[in-house]
Design an enzyme around this catalytic site. Structure first.
Site, PDB file in Angstrom:
ATOM      1  N   ALA A  56       1.124  -1.317   0.271  1.00 16.25           N
ATOM      2  CA  ALA A  56      -0.354  -0.106  -0.316  1.00 16.25           C
ATOM      3  C   ALA A  56       0.796   1.163  -0.198  1.00 16.25           C
ATOM      4  O   ALA A  56       2.044   1.397   0.893  1.00 16.25           O
ATOM      5  CB  ALA A  56      -0.418   0.046   1.455  1.00 16.25           C
ATOM      6  N   PHE A  83       1.532   5.293   0.994  1.00 14.66           N
ATOM      7  CA  PHE A  83       1.438   6.261   1.920  1.00 14.66           C
ATOM      8  C   PHE A  83       0.156   7.214   2.074  1.00 14.66           C
ATOM      9  O   PHE A  83       0.038   7.419   3.060  1.00 14.66           O
ATOM     10  CB  PHE A  83       2.601   7.426   2.321  1.00 14.66           C
ATOM     11  CG  PHE A  83       1.789   8.171   1.538  1.00 14.66           C
ATOM     12  CD1 PHE A  83       1.655   9.371   1.969  1.00 14.66           C
ATOM     13  CD2 PHE A  83       2.916   8.965   0.265  1.00 14.66           C
ATOM     14  CE1 PHE A  83       1.459  10.412   1.676  1.00 14.66           C
ATOM     15  CE2 PHE A  83       2.843   9.703  -0.689  1.00 14.66           C
ATOM     16  CZ  PHE A  83       2.434  10.711   0.462  1.00 14.66           C
ATOM     17  N   ARG A 106       5.851   4.542   6.028  1.00 11.64           N
ATOM     18  CA  ARG A 106       5.317   5.653   6.732  1.00 11.64           C
ATOM     19  C   ARG A 106       4.516   6.133   7.732  1.00 11.64           C
ATOM     20  O   ARG A 106       4.290   6.564   8.239  1.00 11.64           O
ATOM     21  CB  ARG A 106       5.432   7.175   5.800  1.00 11.64           C
ATOM     22  CG  ARG A 106       6.576   7.191   4.611  1.00 11.64           C
ATOM     23  CD  ARG A 106       6.459   8.282   3.431  1.00 11.64           C
ATOM     24  NE  ARG A 106       7.725   7.934   2.374  1.00 11.64           N
ATOM     25  CZ  ARG A 106       7.138   7.848   1.152  1.00 11.64           C
ATOM     26  NH1 ARG A 106       6.253   8.573   0.889  1.00 11.64           N
ATOM     27  NH2 ARG A 106       8.564   7.635   0.363  1.00 11.64           N
ATOM     28  N   SER A 152       3.473   4.246  -6.765  1.00 12.43           N
ATOM     29  CA  SER A 152       3.576   4.885  -7.888  1.00 12.43           C
ATOM     30  C   SER A 152       4.079   4.414  -9.327  1.00 12.43           C
ATOM     31  O   SER A 152       3.889   3.315  -9.316  1.00 12.43           O
ATOM     32  CB  SER A 152       5.383   5.765  -7.604  1.00 12.43           C
ATOM     33  OG  SER A 152       6.580   4.621  -7.174  1.00 12.43           O
ATOM     34  N   CYS A 207      -4.500  10.177  -5.384  1.00  6.28           N
ATOM     35  CA  CYS A 207      -4.188   9.999  -6.837  1.00  6.28           C
ATOM     36  C   CYS A 207      -5.097  10.355  -7.856  1.00  6.28           C
ATOM     37  O   CYS A 207      -5.456  10.539  -9.434  1.00  6.28           O
ATOM     38  CB  CYS A 207      -4.392   8.073  -6.690  1.00  6.28           C
ATOM     39  SG  CYS A 207      -6.037   7.561  -6.501  1.00  6.28           S
TER      40      CYS A 207
END
Ligand code: NAD
Length: 518
Positions: free
Chosen positions: A170, A172, A200, A249, A304
């Site tokens: 997954a 952040f 994170r 990403s 996103c």
């Protein structure tokens, strides 16, 4: 839970205050139904993005720990797959209730580790909760198909069956919603699951794991490891993992898609975006400007589905000064009441975003609103960037080509809708887009001609509800089966088709049937 931030008064199950000589608490692993302290000698600091204070440490799980997590998933699989679908549904029904009851606690953790405002963090949990609620309809979603009497006394039917051990990696930016796209859907189908949250922001996933355990999920059905590249490579390579769900990403997603596929796994990878909001001159102006500003700068642009690019068509170009005025009114702050947007995730993310704004100036664009120098009182060390608007942007500029992932709106202008469509379709990404218009034919034309997964008509962030699927075209997605909805069930199941003959009279063949049955 916020006590974890600096002075640990009481440690939640998944945090430990004891393993380091410093006062910084450590995040545990979740293996075989137990929250266990990692024996790793490699740890990653977790920061509060509003202050950059270290609030915890997350381990890079050792090979032995990752092996133990997979072994636990594998051991738990046969019994869980064999558990009746109604019983698995019951676990999920209890789970959705516990998530609702703990929504605010999960949201506080998200704000602490990720930086988004509390109201936005609640939205993060809520959109994940909706997927859990949808997973409760597994009894309909998992039905196979039947075709009786395909020939005399012969019926054909199919079952949807779980794959085995599945894994999730997954990002952040949605610490609750995106893990909840993954393990509840996979598990309700009868799979067991290995989750690797973003290093994170592990807190929300850990609390969600505790709630799932409290809902009655048997030990080993969900295991959690932490880490970065080694954990990711372990997941891509391990022969016992049948499918990988990835969101993040393009750099990581393309790598994981290729490495996982090479090892024979199903991989679904949702990746980066550059979402365009096309503004027609016949749009409702006030509504459109508010929608644009909210969708460009909410969550500090770290969505996103952030509407990071405006395309003003024809006379709508004249709205630019008012767009800037709307953006100026947003309040930048940390977890304070009334804040509209918080900080970016890391100082590096802030530096990257500022460099991309700089590139706009160097390449001939105009900065109409500049958030680079913003200071937030009481949070001077935070990674804040204020709303920024760059106009006169051309498709060859770096600030247009790159996903900025910050509170930056780049503005392009065209004379016609056709030109706007061409711009959207020439961009490599195809995650989300929106058109603002009061003309149905214009909206219909746009929705039909853009090659983008999620299209909004006067809806700036058209994230589909979970009875549909979250899609994405071109560079925004790799794989062929999407997240949640019917596609999610398809991703986490395989079909078994049974051809069955039951004759009332004697079925004994008098000679071998060597010809292909027809
Ligand atoms: P990221 O790719 O840096 O991290 C995602 C996960 O991959 C993390 O768990 C991380 O540990 C791992 N990872 C990172 N770099 C890696 C590498 N080189 N090799 C192997 N694993 C690696 O992404 P992020 O910064 O956490 O999230 C932001 C990105 O996610 C943005 O590009 C955003 O558009 C995208 N995103 C997409 C969607 C979608 O549905 N399309 C949703 C949310 C976020």
């Amino acid at each position: 839970i916020l006590q974890v931030s600096s002075k640990v008064k009481s440690s939640p199950t998944w945090y430990s205050a004891s393993s380091f000589s410093s006062s910084v608490p450590t995040v545990k692993l979740f293996i075989g139904g137990k929250f266990v302290e990692s024996k790793s000698d490699k740890w990653i600091d977790i920061h509060n993005p509003a202050t950059n204070e270290v609030i915890g440490r997350v381990p890079q799980a050792t090979k032995a720990e990752m092996d133990a997590a997979i072994a636990s998933c594998k051991r738990a699989f046969p019994a869980w797959a064999d558990t009746s679908v109604l019983s698995r549904q019951q676990v999920l029904l209890r789970y959705q209730q516990l998530i609702k009851e703990n929504l605010k606690e999960i949201a506080k953790l998200i704000t602490l580790e990720q930086g988004k405002t509390l109201a936005d963090a609640e939205g993060d949990v809520f959109r994940g909760l909706q997927v859990v609620e949808h997973a409760c309809s597994v009894t309909s979603l998992m039905m196979g198909e039947t075709m009786p009497s395909i020939t005399k006394d012969m019926d054909l039917y199919s079952y949807r069956l779980p794959l085995g051990v599945c894994a999730g990696i997954a990002p952040f930016n949605f610490p609750a919603m995106i893990p909840l796209w993954m393990f509840p859907m996979a598990m309700v189908c009868g799979n067991t699951f290995l989750m690797k949250p973003s290093e994170r922001v592990p807190g929300a996933t850990m609390l969600l794991a505790k709630l799932l355990q409290d809902s009655g999920a048997p030990d080993g059905t969900l295991n959690i490891i932490h880490g970065q590249h080694e954990a990711v490579n372990f997941i891509c390579d391990h022969p016992d993992i049948k499918a990988i769900s990835f969101v993040g990403s393009n750099k990581a997603g393309e790598y994981i898609f290729e490495r996982g596929s090479r090892h024979g796994k199903r991989v679904q990878a949702n990746m980066g975006a550059k979402n365009h909001g096309v503004v027609m001159p016949d749009a409702n102006k006030e509504n459109t400007l508010n929608q644009l500003v909210g969708a460009a700068f909410g969550a500090a642009g770290q969505r996103c589905m952030a509407l990071s690019t405006a395309v003003l068509v024809g006379e709508a170009k004249k709205w630019l000064p008012e767009l800037v005025e709307h953006a100026k009114n947003l309040r930048v702050n940390a977890d304070q009441p009334g804040a509209d947007l918080g900080p970016l995730i890391t100082p590096q993310a802030k530096e990257r975003v500022c460099n991309l704004i700089d590139s706009g100036t160097k390449e001939g664009a105009s900065i109409l609103l500049d958030g680079r120098k913003i200071k937030v009182k009481g949070y001077e060390n935070g990674n804040f960037v204020g709303p920024t608007i760059i106009s006169n942007v051309k498709p060859n500029m770096t600030c247009y080509k790159e996903e900025i992932f910050g509170p930056v709106l780049v503005v392009l202008e065209t004379e016609t809708l056709d030109e706007a469509i061409q711009i959207v379709n020439n961009n490599p990404y195809g995650n989300g887009t929106a058109i603002f218009t009061t003309n149905g034919a214009t909206a219909r034309k746009y929705a039909h001609l853009v090659d983008v997964g999620q299209v909004g008509v006067n809806v700036p962030i058209p994230v589909p509800l979970p009875m549909f699927s979250f899609t994405g075209s071109r560079s925004s997605f790799r794989g062929d089966t999407n997240f949640y909805g019917k596609q999610g069930i398809q991703f986490y199941t395989q079909l078994k088709t049974i051809t069955s003959q039951w004759k009332e009279e004697d079925a004994t063949l008098s000679s071998p049937a060597v010809v292909m049955p027809t």
